[in-house]
Design an enzyme around this catalytic site. Structure first.
Site, PDB file in Angstrom:
ATOM      1  N   ALA A  66     -11.313 -22.844 -23.664  1.00 43.03           N
ATOM      2  CA  ALA A  66     -10.869 -23.195 -22.317  1.00 43.03           C
ATOM      3  C   ALA A  66      -9.686 -22.306 -21.932  1.00 43.03           C
ATOM      4  CB  ALA A  66     -10.488 -24.668 -22.258  1.00 43.03           C
ATOM      5  N   GLY A 112     -13.712 -24.804 -26.324  1.00 41.54           N
ATOM      6  CA  GLY A 112     -14.745 -25.082 -25.336  1.00 41.54           C
ATOM      7  C   GLY A 112     -15.996 -24.258 -25.537  1.00 41.54           C
ATOM      8  N   GLU A 115     -17.894 -26.113 -28.070  1.00 42.13           N
ATOM      9  CA  GLU A 115     -18.409 -27.345 -27.470  1.00 42.13           C
ATOM     10  C   GLU A 115     -19.616 -27.068 -26.576  1.00 42.13           C
ATOM     11  OE1 GLU A 115     -15.022 -30.525 -26.811  1.00 42.13           O
ATOM     12  OE2 GLU A 115     -14.278 -28.555 -26.212  1.00 42.13           O
ATOM     13  N   GLU A 137      -8.397 -27.118 -31.481  1.00 39.33           N
ATOM     14  CA  GLU A 137      -7.513 -27.674 -30.457  1.00 39.33           C
ATOM     15  C   GLU A 137      -6.277 -28.368 -31.002  1.00 39.33           C
ATOM     16  OE1 GLU A 137     -11.500 -27.406 -28.292  1.00 39.33           O
ATOM     17  OE2 GLU A 137     -10.791 -27.757 -30.337  1.00 39.33           O
ATOM     18  N   MET A 327       7.576  -9.638 -56.041  1.00 39.75           N
ATOM     19  CA  MET A 327       7.254  -9.073 -54.732  1.00 39.75           C
ATOM     20  C   MET A 327       6.305  -7.881 -54.872  1.00 39.75           C
ATOM     21  SD  MET A 327       8.675 -11.087 -52.635  1.00 39.75           S
ATOM     22  CE  MET A 327       8.465 -10.196 -51.089  1.00 39.75           C
ATOM     23  N   VAL A 403      11.975  -2.819 -55.845  1.00 38.51           N
ATOM     24  CA  VAL A 403      12.738  -2.906 -57.093  1.00 38.51           C
ATOM     25  C   VAL A 403      13.903  -3.868 -56.899  1.00 38.51           C
ATOM     26  CG1 VAL A 403      12.053  -0.565 -57.729  1.00 38.51           C
ATOM     27  CG2 VAL A 403      14.238  -0.915 -56.582  1.00 38.51           C
ATOM     28  N   GLU A 405      17.327  -5.744 -56.127  1.00 34.73           N
ATOM     29  CA  GLU A 405      18.127  -5.685 -54.890  1.00 34.73           C
ATOM     30  C   GLU A 405      19.527  -5.149 -55.190  1.00 34.73           C
ATOM     31  OE1 GLU A 405      17.891  -6.867 -50.611  1.00 34.73           O
ATOM     32  OE2 GLU A 405      16.659  -5.973 -52.166  1.00 34.73           O
ATOM     33  N   SER A 432      15.844  -7.279 -48.627  1.00 37.84           N
ATOM     34  CA  SER A 432      16.007  -8.468 -47.783  1.00 37.84           C
ATOM     35  C   SER A 432      17.337  -8.482 -47.044  1.00 37.84           C
ATOM     36  CB  SER A 432      15.898  -9.737 -48.641  1.00 37.84           C
ATOM     37  OG  SER A 432      16.882  -9.738 -49.657  1.00 37.84           O
TER      38      SER A 432
END
Length: 713
Positions: A66, A112, A115, A137, A327, A403, A405, A432
């Site tokens: 929809a 929709g 449906e 939905e 990681m 590697v 930090e 990070s």
């Protein structure tokens, strides 16, 4: 609106085709539904028509659903109910035709669109990998409103229908055939010939009867076809929903309530109740907020800076990974999953073995969950090679560093790497919090260098922060954006700064939790404040998951780069000194045991813990939320990002900020900018600390009488 639906007749077979020339995909607006219904009537009134086919003229799309803009604009329960009834009546009209009707699904059929297909007597799909069928939905805080909650359980049974609707599950053509959602799979090549054969079959009444799917036998049949089975299914589903949603999302429980009441009801009654339920949900705050989140996530999945619009992104065929830790192993796995060859380097064989084991574990889990076959998992693993030197790196299109930090270690690694890769190879760091600009000094070509910050666990977290340095080229940015999207993740573009965006905001929040603990608020209460708000875990539990050593290291980086407002709470220092690092060491703010965790009494003994009255909860929670909002405002002020939407999508996808609040800064607008400033000044005066000083960005919003997303505030 122009013509979006077309009708043509070939002897005794009529075809209705959705193909709006003004849109990339087909959506069911009110006008499109009106056009469709007119053609259904035309087919009904034409005695020559023996079969009606419904298909799409769009590549890889049947009907996407929809019109969300129309859903967003519904502002009363009555309008919502009437909108649902309008679609229901049209699909009832389709379902009640006394000729065979066939939905031809060669792509996405969601909401929709699904449906509509359910209202047809037959559904066929192609082997196209783009075929995705479902009723998602609940992701928008509503439920299927055009008859989906009635027709799907009658086709598949209660158990399968609940799985699809409550889980917003989208299934492939192959899975749809297995469960009986479609009647046949056809090749895309010569589709019309296959369709013609199918039509000739259903013209024959005997063959037509043979095509109807019978329900599966055994436990599923028992659960679906008797009252005791219904009770068991609904009770288990209710427990699962409450556990998953924690009561924050009303639509799944409304789905359960509705389907329990309507499964044995006649269609007219069932659809009346469905329309009422839709009308009730669509005007709720949760629905409106989830629609905002939908727009945000769709925007950032596709967004491209204007400077990259005319650039052709590089197609990555082979990628190097430096570091085979948690990681690095996760990065190697996701690269190989998306069919890139991977070369992983570390300093010893044990580290490489652990990286391979980490990747293999993820693939094995996918096999166990039937997400892939064992042979496919093996093929993906074979794409990952390992080395103790730079053998195999010369032809890598890009290299991702993961590697330890530590700035000096990373610079040394990149200096070596630059000498062993092609001059045009992309070089990415998974840091990070460390400075991308400083790291770039160690590489030969800084224009091809940028931050590429995955969140842990890599295969689950949908966000990647892309951090630009001063010399990062727009071509590198375009290449990085394309690579992130190829991995099925959402990228946000962030300027280099201590902690970048997400960790800067998140660590302000976690640090404030430490100050609350120092003031005597129990660990369990601090975390409950935020889980009651909708966060997946509280700040101290999150700190334990990430690791106290990681958190305090980032806090020191933030303190050094941004000032004393990031000075670690003393309790963090004490906990770190005692080597209580969280889950990895067995204890941190919690003691972690098999089967659960409990607050660490050793840590609480370091603070003057005291009872907290429930009346204080809002004030304490506000402290945790407002430091995040204030820091987010500073990020906009410092031009770390240029849009509040970047912060909201980043916090939702990167930290689990509750989507039903629409994002941190949408929540701030709902709270009120003037109220935020007043509360920050109150805490600043009461606690005598500068970290609550309102950001200039907030003050400017207040002066302009606007919010983060404009409009009066």
């Amino acid at each position: 609106m122009g013509k979006a639906v077309f009708y043509h007749l070939d002897q005794d077979v009529a075809t209705i085709e959705f193909n709006d020339p003004q849109a990339k995909v087909n959506v069911l607006t009110a006008d499109v539904l009106r056009q469709f219904n007119a053609f259904v009537t035309q087919a009904q009134n034409d005695a020559k028509v023996k079969v009606l086919i419904i298909r799409s003229g769009k590549k890889d799309v049947f009907i996407a659903g929809a019109d969300i803009k129309e859903i967003e604009g519904i502002n009363t329960t009555d309008i919502g109910m009437r909108k649902a009834q309008y679609g229901q009546n049209i699909f009832n009209h389709l379902e009640d035709l006394n000729i065979p009707t066939v939905a031809v699904i060669d792509g996405v059929a969601l909401g929709g669109g699904c449906e509509l297909a359910l209202a047809c007597k037959y559904r066929i799909a192609t082997f196209n990998e783009k075929v995705k069928i479902g009723l998602p939905e609940v992701n928008l805080g509503i439920l299927p409103g055009f008859g989906g909650t009635y027709r799907l359980p009658h086709l598949l049974g209660i158990t399968q229908a609940l799985t699809i609707i409550l889980g917003a599950k989208v299934v492939s053509g192959g899975d749809a055939l297995k469960m009986g959602l479609i009647d046949r799979l056809l090749p895309q090549v010569n589709l019309d010939e296959g369709l013609c054969d199918f039509v000739n079959q259903i013209k024959d009444s005997a063959q037509r009867k043979a095509l109807f799917h019978r329900r599966s036998k055994g436990l599923k049949s028992f659960m679906d076809n008797n009252p005791i089975g219904h009770v068991l299914v609904f009770e288990q589903a209710a427990r699962n929903v409450r556990q998953k949603t924690k009561g924050f999302y009303p639509s799944p429980l409304k789905v359960l309530e509705l389907m329990k009441e309507t499964f044995m009801a006649p269609r007219e009654k069932a659809l009346e109740l469905e329309a009422k339920a839709f009308g009730h949900l669509v005007v709720g705050d949760v629905c409106k907020n989830l629609i905002k989140v939908f727009y945000l996530t769709e925007h950032y999945r596709k967004w491209m800076p204007p400077q990259c619009a005319d650039l052709t992104p590089r197609v990555i065929q082979k990628c190097g990974v430096l570091g085979a830790g948690v990681m690095g192993g996760g990065i190697a796995q996701i690269l190989s999953y998306y069919d890139m060859n991977v070369r992983v380097k570390d300093i010893n064989f044990d580290a490489l073995a652990k990286g391979l084991q980490a990747a293999a574990k993820i693939f094995n889990q996918m096999v166990q969950r039937k997400k892939m076959k064992p042979s496919q998992a093996t093929a993906k693993m074979l794409k990952i090679g390992t080395t103790l030197d730079y053998t195999g790196f010369a032809d890598c299109d890009c290299v991702i560093e993961a590697v330890v930090e530590n700035m000096e270690v990373k610079k040394k690694v990149f200096a070596q790497c630059s000498q062993n890769v092609a001059k045009d190879a992309l070089l990415f760091t998974n840091t990070s919090a460390l400075s991308v600009n400083e790291m770039a000094q160690a590489v030969n070509n800084p224009s091809r260098f940028m931050g590429f910050h995955f969140f842990n666990p890599v295969h689950r977290m949908p966000l990647v922060e892309l951090i630009t340095g001063k010399e990062t080229s727009w071509q590198t940015i375009a290449d990085a954006l394309a690579l992130v999207r190829r991995m099925g993740k959402t990228p946000i573009l962030v300027k280099d700064s201590p902690g970048f965006l997400i960790n800067r905001i998140l660590l302000a929040y976690i640090n404030e939790a430490g100050f609350l603990l120092q003031e005597g608020v129990p660990v369990s209460v601090i975390d409950q404040l935020m889980t009651d708000f909708g966060m997946p875990v509280g700040p101290l539990a999150l700190s334990d998951e990430v690791g106290l050593d990681v958190g305090i290291k980032v806090l020191y980086i933030l303190q050094q780069g941004l000032g004393e407002r990031f000075k670690p709470a003393e309790i963090f220092v004490k906990v770190f000194e005692r080597k209580l690092l969280g889950k990895k060491s067995g204890s941190g703010f919690y003691v972690h045991r098999t089967g659960g965790r409990s607050p660490n009494k050793v840590i609480e003994s370091l603070c003057a813990i005291k009872p907290v009255a429930a009346q204080q909860y809002k004030e304490l929670r506000d402290r945790l939320l407002l430091v995040m909002i204030n820091e987010a405002a500073r990020c906009l002020e410092d031009k770390i990002v240029d849009q509040p939407g970047t912060i909201d999508v980043g916090m939702i996808l990167g930290t689990g900020f509750p989507p039903f609040h629409a994002g941190l800064l949408h929540y701030a607008d709902q709270y009120g900018i003037s109220n935020i400033i007043d509360a920050l000044n109150f805490f600043k005066e009461r606690l005598g600390v500068d970290r609550f000083t309102p950001a200039d960005y907030l003050k400017n919003l207040h002066l302009q009488k606007t919010g983060f997303y404009s409009g009066k505030n």
